[in-house]
Write a protein that holds these residues in place. Structure first.
Motif, PDB file in Angstrom:
ATOM      1  N   ILE A 288      -4.540  -4.193  13.853  1.00  0.00           N
ATOM      2  CA  ILE A 288      -3.884  -3.823  12.602  1.00  0.00           C
ATOM      3  C   ILE A 288      -2.580  -3.151  13.003  1.00  0.00           C
ATOM      4  O   ILE A 288      -2.595  -2.153  13.716  1.00  0.00           O
ATOM      5  CB  ILE A 288      -4.730  -2.834  11.769  1.00  0.00           C
ATOM      6  CG1 ILE A 288      -6.092  -3.436  11.426  1.00  0.00           C
ATOM      7  CG2 ILE A 288      -3.961  -2.430  10.503  1.00  0.00           C
ATOM      8  CD1 ILE A 288      -7.025  -2.448  10.714  1.00  0.00           C
ATOM      9  N   HIS A 289      -1.464  -3.732  12.582  1.00  0.00           N
ATOM     10  CA  HIS A 289      -0.177  -3.124  12.886  1.00  0.00           C
ATOM     11  C   HIS A 289       0.399  -2.527  11.610  1.00  0.00           C
ATOM     12  O   HIS A 289       0.570  -3.224  10.603  1.00  0.00           O
ATOM     13  CB  HIS A 289       0.804  -4.135  13.465  1.00  0.00           C
ATOM     14  CG  HIS A 289       2.125  -3.511  13.802  1.00  0.00           C
ATOM     15  ND1 HIS A 289       3.290  -3.873  13.186  1.00  0.00           N
ATOM     16  CD2 HIS A 289       2.453  -2.518  14.662  1.00  0.00           C
ATOM     17  CE1 HIS A 289       4.289  -3.144  13.668  1.00  0.00           C
ATOM     18  NE2 HIS A 289       3.799  -2.307  14.557  1.00  0.00           N
ATOM     19  N   ILE A 290       0.689  -1.238  11.666  1.00  0.00           N
ATOM     20  CA  ILE A 290       1.262  -0.524  10.530  1.00  0.00           C
ATOM     21  C   ILE A 290       2.648  -0.044  10.938  1.00  0.00           C
ATOM     22  O   ILE A 290       2.774   0.775  11.840  1.00  0.00           O
ATOM     23  CB  ILE A 290       0.387   0.675  10.125  1.00  0.00           C
ATOM     24  CG1 ILE A 290      -1.008   0.182   9.727  1.00  0.00           C
ATOM     25  CG2 ILE A 290       1.048   1.464   8.996  1.00  0.00           C
ATOM     26  CD1 ILE A 290      -2.018   1.281   9.534  1.00  0.00           C
ATOM     27  N   ARG A 291       3.653  -0.587  10.282  1.00  0.00           N
ATOM     28  CA  ARG A 291       5.025  -0.147  10.557  1.00  0.00           C
ATOM     29  C   ARG A 291       5.466   0.788   9.453  1.00  0.00           C
ATOM     30  O   ARG A 291       5.439   0.444   8.279  1.00  0.00           O
ATOM     31  CB  ARG A 291       5.972  -1.338  10.629  1.00  0.00           C
ATOM     32  CG  ARG A 291       7.415  -0.864  10.780  1.00  0.00           C
ATOM     33  CD  ARG A 291       8.230  -1.777  11.548  1.00  0.00           C
ATOM     34  NE  ARG A 291       9.607  -1.306  11.681  1.00  0.00           N
ATOM     35  CZ  ARG A 291      10.592  -2.101  12.008  1.00  0.00           C
ATOM     36  NH1 ARG A 291      10.376  -3.374  12.237  1.00  0.00           N
ATOM     37  NH2 ARG A 291      11.809  -1.619  12.133  1.00  0.00           N
TER      38      ARG A 291
ATOM     39  N   PHE B  22     -11.821  -2.957  14.960  1.00  0.00           N
ATOM     40  CA  PHE B  22     -10.414  -2.825  14.638  1.00  0.00           C
ATOM     41  C   PHE B  22      -9.686  -1.952  15.651  1.00  0.00           C
ATOM     42  O   PHE B  22     -10.205  -0.925  16.090  1.00  0.00           O
ATOM     43  CB  PHE B  22     -10.247  -2.252  13.227  1.00  0.00           C
ATOM     44  CG  PHE B  22     -10.739  -3.195  12.163  1.00  0.00           C
ATOM     45  CD1 PHE B  22      -9.940  -4.239  11.722  1.00  0.00           C
ATOM     46  CD2 PHE B  22     -12.013  -3.061  11.629  1.00  0.00           C
ATOM     47  CE1 PHE B  22     -10.397  -5.127  10.756  1.00  0.00           C
ATOM     48  CE2 PHE B  22     -12.478  -3.943  10.664  1.00  0.00           C
ATOM     49  CZ  PHE B  22     -11.672  -4.978  10.231  1.00  0.00           C
ATOM     50  N   PHE B  23      -8.486  -2.388  16.010  1.00  0.00           N
ATOM     51  CA  PHE B  23      -7.586  -1.650  16.898  1.00  0.00           C
ATOM     52  C   PHE B  23      -6.290  -1.436  16.122  1.00  0.00           C
ATOM     53  O   PHE B  23      -5.617  -2.408  15.773  1.00  0.00           O
ATOM     54  CB  PHE B  23      -7.339  -2.434  18.191  1.00  0.00           C
ATOM     55  CG  PHE B  23      -8.578  -2.564  19.035  1.00  0.00           C
ATOM     56  CD1 PHE B  23      -8.828  -1.665  20.064  1.00  0.00           C
ATOM     57  CD2 PHE B  23      -9.508  -3.567  18.787  1.00  0.00           C
ATOM     58  CE1 PHE B  23      -9.976  -1.769  20.833  1.00  0.00           C
ATOM     59  CE2 PHE B  23     -10.661  -3.686  19.559  1.00  0.00           C
ATOM     60  CZ  PHE B  23     -10.898  -2.771  20.582  1.00  0.00           C
ATOM     61  N   VAL B  24      -5.979  -0.177  15.841  1.00  0.00           N
ATOM     62  CA  VAL B  24      -4.846   0.158  14.990  1.00  0.00           C
ATOM     63  C   VAL B  24      -3.658   0.581  15.853  1.00  0.00           C
ATOM     64  O   VAL B  24      -3.776   1.457  16.704  1.00  0.00           O
ATOM     65  CB  VAL B  24      -5.214   1.286  14.001  1.00  0.00           C
ATOM     66  CG1 VAL B  24      -4.023   1.631  13.104  1.00  0.00           C
ATOM     67  CG2 VAL B  24      -6.438   0.894  13.171  1.00  0.00           C
ATOM     68  N   PHE B  25      -2.529  -0.061  15.584  1.00  0.00           N
ATOM     69  CA  PHE B  25      -1.259   0.205  16.284  1.00  0.00           C
ATOM     70  C   PHE B  25      -0.243   0.616  15.233  1.00  0.00           C
ATOM     71  O   PHE B  25      -0.118  -0.053  14.205  1.00  0.00           O
ATOM     72  CB  PHE B  25      -0.766  -1.055  17.000  1.00  0.00           C
ATOM     73  CG  PHE B  25      -1.733  -1.603  18.011  1.00  0.00           C
ATOM     74  CD1 PHE B  25      -1.593  -1.292  19.352  1.00  0.00           C
ATOM     75  CD2 PHE B  25      -2.777  -2.437  17.628  1.00  0.00           C
ATOM     76  CE1 PHE B  25      -2.480  -1.794  20.299  1.00  0.00           C
ATOM     77  CE2 PHE B  25      -3.666  -2.944  18.561  1.00  0.00           C
ATOM     78  CZ  PHE B  25      -3.513  -2.619  19.901  1.00  0.00           C
TER      79      PHE B  25
ATOM     80  N   TYR C  56     -16.050   0.070  10.012  1.00  0.00           N
ATOM     81  CA  TYR C  56     -16.406  -0.675  11.226  1.00  0.00           C
ATOM     82  C   TYR C  56     -15.827   0.088  12.409  1.00  0.00           C
ATOM     83  O   TYR C  56     -14.952   0.933  12.232  1.00  0.00           O
ATOM     84  CB  TYR C  56     -15.809  -2.093  11.175  1.00  0.00           C
ATOM     85  CG  TYR C  56     -16.326  -2.917  10.031  1.00  0.00           C
ATOM     86  CD1 TYR C  56     -17.517  -3.626  10.159  1.00  0.00           C
ATOM     87  CD2 TYR C  56     -15.651  -2.956   8.821  1.00  0.00           C
ATOM     88  CE1 TYR C  56     -18.018  -4.368   9.100  1.00  0.00           C
ATOM     89  CE2 TYR C  56     -16.142  -3.696   7.760  1.00  0.00           C
ATOM     90  CZ  TYR C  56     -17.323  -4.397   7.902  1.00  0.00           C
ATOM     91  OH  TYR C  56     -17.820  -5.122   6.852  1.00  0.00           O
ATOM     92  N   PRO C  57     -16.282  -0.215  13.607  1.00  0.00           N
ATOM     93  CA  PRO C  57     -15.676   0.460  14.767  1.00  0.00           C
ATOM     94  C   PRO C  57     -14.153   0.302  14.736  1.00  0.00           C
ATOM     95  O   PRO C  57     -13.636  -0.796  14.510  1.00  0.00           O
ATOM     96  CB  PRO C  57     -16.287  -0.269  15.964  1.00  0.00           C
ATOM     97  CG  PRO C  57     -17.567  -0.849  15.446  1.00  0.00           C
ATOM     98  CD  PRO C  57     -17.302  -1.178  13.996  1.00  0.00           C
ATOM     99  N   THR C  58     -13.456   1.420  14.918  1.00  0.00           N
ATOM    100  CA  THR C  58     -11.994   1.444  14.820  1.00  0.00           C
ATOM    101  C   THR C  58     -11.439   2.343  15.903  1.00  0.00           C
ATOM    102  O   THR C  58     -11.920   3.458  16.084  1.00  0.00           O
ATOM    103  CB  THR C  58     -11.549   1.953  13.438  1.00  0.00           C
ATOM    104  OG1 THR C  58     -12.139   1.136  12.423  1.00  0.00           O
ATOM    105  CG2 THR C  58     -10.040   1.930  13.294  1.00  0.00           C
TER     106      THR C  58
ATOM    107  N   THR D 104     -15.023  -7.790  22.257  1.00  0.00           N
ATOM    108  CA  THR D 104     -15.448  -7.563  20.871  1.00  0.00           C
ATOM    109  C   THR D 104     -14.792  -8.605  19.962  1.00  0.00           C
ATOM    110  O   THR D 104     -13.923  -9.359  20.395  1.00  0.00           O
ATOM    111  CB  THR D 104     -15.017  -6.152  20.388  1.00  0.00           C
ATOM    112  OG1 THR D 104     -13.587  -6.065  20.410  1.00  0.00           O
ATOM    113  CG2 THR D 104     -15.615  -5.056  21.255  1.00  0.00           C
ATOM    114  N   ASN D 105     -15.208  -8.610  18.720  1.00  0.00           N
ATOM    115  CA  ASN D 105     -14.513  -9.401  17.706  1.00  0.00           C
ATOM    116  C   ASN D 105     -13.333  -8.567  17.227  1.00  0.00           C
ATOM    117  O   ASN D 105     -13.314  -8.005  16.134  1.00  0.00           O
ATOM    118  CB  ASN D 105     -15.438  -9.763  16.546  1.00  0.00           C
ATOM    119  CG  ASN D 105     -16.232 -11.008  16.832  1.00  0.00           C
ATOM    120  OD1 ASN D 105     -15.793 -11.865  17.586  1.00  0.00           O
ATOM    121  ND2 ASN D 105     -17.398 -11.113  16.232  1.00  0.00           N
TER     122      ASN D 105
END
Length: 187
Positions: free
Chosen positions: A54-57, A95-98, A113-115, A49-50
């Motif tokens: 996203i990294h959220i600390r 989007f891939f959220v970590f 968008y797809p997440t 995918t494109n």
């Protein structure tokens, strides 16, 4: 060259320290073990995918007053602006959220968008770093963990959004912290 048994202590988040030996550093930081299980499945999605990590600390930045005072938090508006910027430049972003606070991320960050919210590496942060580095693009927090994940991303056309304000103290010099090709975002 440093003598044997030398210990270097620091965050080392300026590529200017090692730009001349970038390939050596990337080799030294290569993940040694084969990816497997849920990470392999997620890695396949990331590569097909494109993908945008996203990294959220939050963690100690929220619970530890000293860390919060020193670093501060990236605002929800920061993440929304980064998503907006990249979604204008990337066709069909995924989007891939970590995060160390994935429930906060699920409740507050819902791109149109797809997440996918990555939850399966609770005691294996290095696997999150590997997956983030495989994404085509990155949105990072003011965190050395996400800085390194984005820097280790080998996509020559990557776009990386990084917070303009890395520390709460405006006196701290961060001029060399963010590579020139990355996008510094205010908020």
């Amino acid at each position: 060259r440093a003598p044997d048994n030398t210990i270097l202590d620091g965050y080392w988040q300026s590529e200017k320290y090692f730009k001349a030996i970038e390939n050596l550093i990337r080799g030294d930081f290569a993940f040694k073990y084969a990816i497997k299980g849920k990470n392999k499945e997620t890695g396949c999605k990331i590569k097909s995918t494109n993908s945008v990590s996203i990294h959220i600390r939050r963690g100690d930045y929220v619970s530890n007053p000293v860390a919060l005072n020193h670093h501060g938090l990236c605002s929800l508006d920061y993440y929304k602006e980064c998503i907006h910027l990249l979604s204008e430049r990337i066709l069909n972003p995924h989007f891939f959220v970590f995060s160390d606070d994935i429930e906060w991320a699920r409740q507050n960050l819902t791109p149109s968008y797809p997440t996918e919210y990555i939850t399966h590496n609770v005691q294996r942060g290095y696997e999150d770093m590997r997956l983030m580095s495989w994404c085509r693009h990155n949105i990072i927090a003011n965190s050395s963990f996400s800085w390194w994940a984005a820097w280790l991303n080998r996509n020559n056309d990557k776009m990386v959004c990084a917070p303009h304000k890395w520390f709460n103290n405006p006196e701290k010099n961060t001029i060399d912290l963010i590579p020139d090709s990355w996008i510094r975002v205010d908020l």
